[in-house]
Motif scaffolding. Structure first.
Motif, PDB file in Angstrom:
ATOM      1  N   ILE A   1       5.455  10.592  -3.724  1.00  0.00           N
ATOM      2  CA  ILE A   1       6.754   9.893  -3.739  1.00  0.00           C
ATOM      3  C   ILE A   1       7.814  10.764  -4.399  1.00  0.00           C
ATOM      4  CG2 ILE A   1       7.983   7.832  -4.514  1.00  0.00           C
ATOM      5  CD1 ILE A   1       5.276   6.360  -4.573  1.00  0.00           C
TER       6      ILE A   1
ATOM      7  N   TYR B   1       3.989   2.742  -7.855  1.00  0.00           N
ATOM      8  CA  TYR B   1       3.128   3.916  -8.035  1.00  0.00           C
ATOM      9  C   TYR B   1       3.863   4.965  -8.878  1.00  0.00           C
ATOM     10  CZ  TYR B   1       0.622   1.728  -4.160  1.00  0.00           C
ATOM     11  OH  TYR B   1      -0.057   0.840  -3.369  1.00  0.00           O
TER      12      TYR B   1
ATOM     13  N   ALA C   1       9.119   2.151  -4.160  1.00  0.00           N
ATOM     14  CA  ALA C   1       7.714   2.571  -4.155  1.00  0.00           C
ATOM     15  C   ALA C   1       7.286   3.117  -5.518  1.00  0.00           C
ATOM     16  CB  ALA C   1       7.489   3.623  -3.073  1.00  0.00           C
TER      17      ALA C   1
ATOM     18  N   TRP D   1       4.664   2.470   2.184  1.00  0.00           N
ATOM     19  CA  TRP D   1       5.935   2.978   1.640  1.00  0.00           C
ATOM     20  C   TRP D   1       6.231   4.380   2.176  1.00  0.00           C
ATOM     21  CZ3 TRP D   1       8.958  -0.333  -0.801  1.00  0.00           C
ATOM     22  CH2 TRP D   1       8.413  -1.384  -1.542  1.00  0.00           C
TER      23      TRP D   1
ATOM     24  N   ASN E   1       3.699   9.321  -9.089  1.00  0.00           N
ATOM     25  CA  ASN E   1       2.997   9.712  -7.873  1.00  0.00           C
ATOM     26  C   ASN E   1       3.714  10.906  -7.244  1.00  0.00           C
ATOM     27  OD1 ASN E   1       2.726   9.553  -4.738  1.00  0.00           O
ATOM     28  ND2 ASN E   1       0.939   8.458  -5.544  1.00  0.00           N
TER      29      ASN E   1
ATOM     30  N   GLU F   1       0.842  -1.193   0.000  1.00  0.00           N
ATOM     31  CA  GLU F   1       0.000   0.000   0.000  1.00  0.00           C
ATOM     32  C   GLU F   1       0.879   1.245   0.000  1.00  0.00           C
ATOM     33  OE1 GLU F   1      -2.546  -0.244   3.373  1.00  0.00           O
ATOM     34  OE2 GLU F   1      -3.545  -2.074   2.691  1.00  0.00           O
ATOM     35  N   LEU F   2       0.397   2.284  -0.681  1.00  0.00           N
ATOM     36  CA  LEU F   2       1.172   3.525  -0.786  1.00  0.00           C
ATOM     37  C   LEU F   2       1.542   4.068   0.590  1.00  0.00           C
ATOM     38  CD1 LEU F   2       2.318   5.907  -2.413  1.00  0.00           C
ATOM     39  CD2 LEU F   2       0.025   6.915  -2.391  1.00  0.00           C
TER      40      LEU F   2
END
Length: 462
Positions: free
Chosen positions: A406, A400, A396, A373, A403, A369-370
């Motif tokens: 991130i 994703y 990560a 991370w 994103n 899951e985001l």
């Protein structure tokens, strides 16, 4: 015929087992052998069944039924060629024996040739007076093929022949549910109950359908009728309790769950729900007592440990919350939810190293899951480990891509370790994706905001 411990029907079985111990060969008629073999197969005692088949065929070498038991054992042991060859011999002797076709279908099914199995079972249907079992077998073959409409049709035929065939009823509802035909399931069950108004299983299933569409009033009425039909039906009380919880009638829900504890051995589900109801009623003392009972009854039930941990977490008693989540982890070291809770509690009491360890374990267990991370990376920054944070965020970004959250973190971390080229690259990416998240730099990397290159890039975007 199945043998019983309490009647004289088990005399052939006793005699047979005595013969095995003494090695004195005794005579049994073929029907006695059939009953003995049937008993052992039902008990899963395959070795004894094989001995009975061998001795039976020595005494009755022409018995087709005993040879069919031999076929059944062959199929069970995946000796499909031997089973097929023996069936071919039996077919020549008795081409109208439906059991030959049933076992042939079993072989096809074992080989994942379900269409052929169905064709053979339909031949068996024409030869038998006992159609219910064959309807059921055809239904199961259609289930294997994910052809739920046809499966449903044949299970309905079972129920038409035998209204107490509850396994067929469950299979019908399973088909309705898989096809998302809730309205049709409700209509079918109501029609069935018009003819069989005291069928507690049908009322129970009807209640579940109404519960699914959130018609709690009708669900409650269905469970009431299930209990009227059988006042010892534990499942109906449990489901009725769930409906009462939805209606916020927590005292009545507790009463229903408590009935199940008296009717049968306590279940961790009922204990957990009682605890939850008491917590909703603000009776914390009883709530936590039932959470303790839940984990005592079933230490492997993760919902019990999660409930007691979250209870203490809500009460801000973080030491107790941590104590219980550690106990849970000691029982099940691979439970992702435990590790996430462990990390969140440690983070809340500023035990950052332990929190980071928990998030790392969560990722290792495959929870990508985001937020996992991001939380782990932020902790690594806080712990003064920007290189480890960079590695975390680079992993990560593979899950994703593009994103902004991130990208800002990668920009800040690279600039923190003076890898300015990479930092600028990620900063420009971040601003391109979402300028509103630029506050991340201020929160996590305030020191890099003084860098001229950062000021210039941010200024351009203003």
């Amino acid at each position: 015929m199945e043998f019983s411990q309490d009647d004289n029907n088990n005399l052939p079985l006793t005699k047979f087992e005595s013969m095995l111990k003494t090695n004195h060969v005794l005579f049994f008629d073929s029907e006695e052998f059939e009953n003995i073999i049937h008993h052992y197969l039902n008990q899963g005692k395959i070795a004894l069944a094989k001995k009975a088949i061998k001795l039976g065929l020595e005494q009755h070498p022409t018995s087709i039924n005993l040879k069919l038991f031999k076929v059944e054992v062959y199929v069970f042991e995946d000796k499909l060629i031997e089973a097929d060859n023996l069936l071919s011999e039996l077919y020549l002797l008795d081409p109208t024996n439906e059991e030959i076709f049933i076992q042939k279908a079993n072989i096809f099914s074992k080989k994942d040739e379900h269409e052929q199995a169905i064709d053979v079972l339909k031949i068996a249907l024409k030869l038998t007076d006992d159609v219910v079992d064959i309807y059921s077998l055809i239904g199961m073959e259609y289930l294997f093929l994910d052809r739920f409409e046809e499966a449903k049709e044949y299970f309905m035929k079972c129920l038409e022949e035998d209204i107490e065939d509850y396994s067929a009823l469950y299979n019908i509802i399973y088909c309705f549910e898989f096809l998302n035909q809730t309205d049709e399931a409700i209509e079918y069950l109501n029609l069935f109950l018009d003819k069989n108004p005291y069928c507690e299983v049908a009322w129970h299933q009807l209640g579940k359908q109404y519960y699914y569409i959130k018609n709690y009033k009708k669900a409650l009425a269905a469970y009431d009728f299930a209990i009227i039909s059988d006042d010892t039906f534990v499942g109906a009380y449990l489901e009725r309790g769930k409906v009462l919880e939805k209606l916020k009638r927590f005292e009545e829900a507790i009463e229903n769950y408590t009935v199940t504890l008296k009717l049968d051995d306590p279940t961790s589900f009922a204990l957990l729900r009682i605890g939850n109801c008491y917590e909703k009623l603000k009776n914390d003392e009883l709530a936590v007592q039932y959470y303790y009972k839940t984990v005592h009854e079933d230490p492997l039930l993760d919902k019990g440990w999660i409930a007691i941990t979250k209870y203490y977490n809500r009460k801000r008693n973080y030491q107790k919350a941590l104590y219980y989540i550690n106990k849970a982890i000691n029982i099940d070291h691979e439970n992702v939810t435990y590790w996430k809770l462990y990390s969140q509690i440690n983070q809340r009491i500023n035990l950052f190293e332990e929190a980071e360890r928990g998030f790392k374990k969560t990722l290792e267990l495959g929870n990508y899951e985001l937020n996992t991370w991001l939380s782990r990376g932020d902790l690594l920054i806080k712990l003064g480990e920007p290189e480890a944070a960079i590695y975390n965020f680079e992993q990560a970004i593979e899950f994703y891509p593009e994103n902004a959250e991130i990208e800002y973190r990668l920009a800040g971390a690279y600039l923190l370790v003076n890898e300015n080229t990479k930092g600028i690259f990620h900063l420009k990416n971040a601003l391109k994706h979402n300028e509103d998240y630029a506050f991340i730099l201020d929160e996590l990397f305030p020191e890099i905001l003084n860098k001229v290159v950062v000021k210039n890039i941010l200024k351009e975007k203003q």
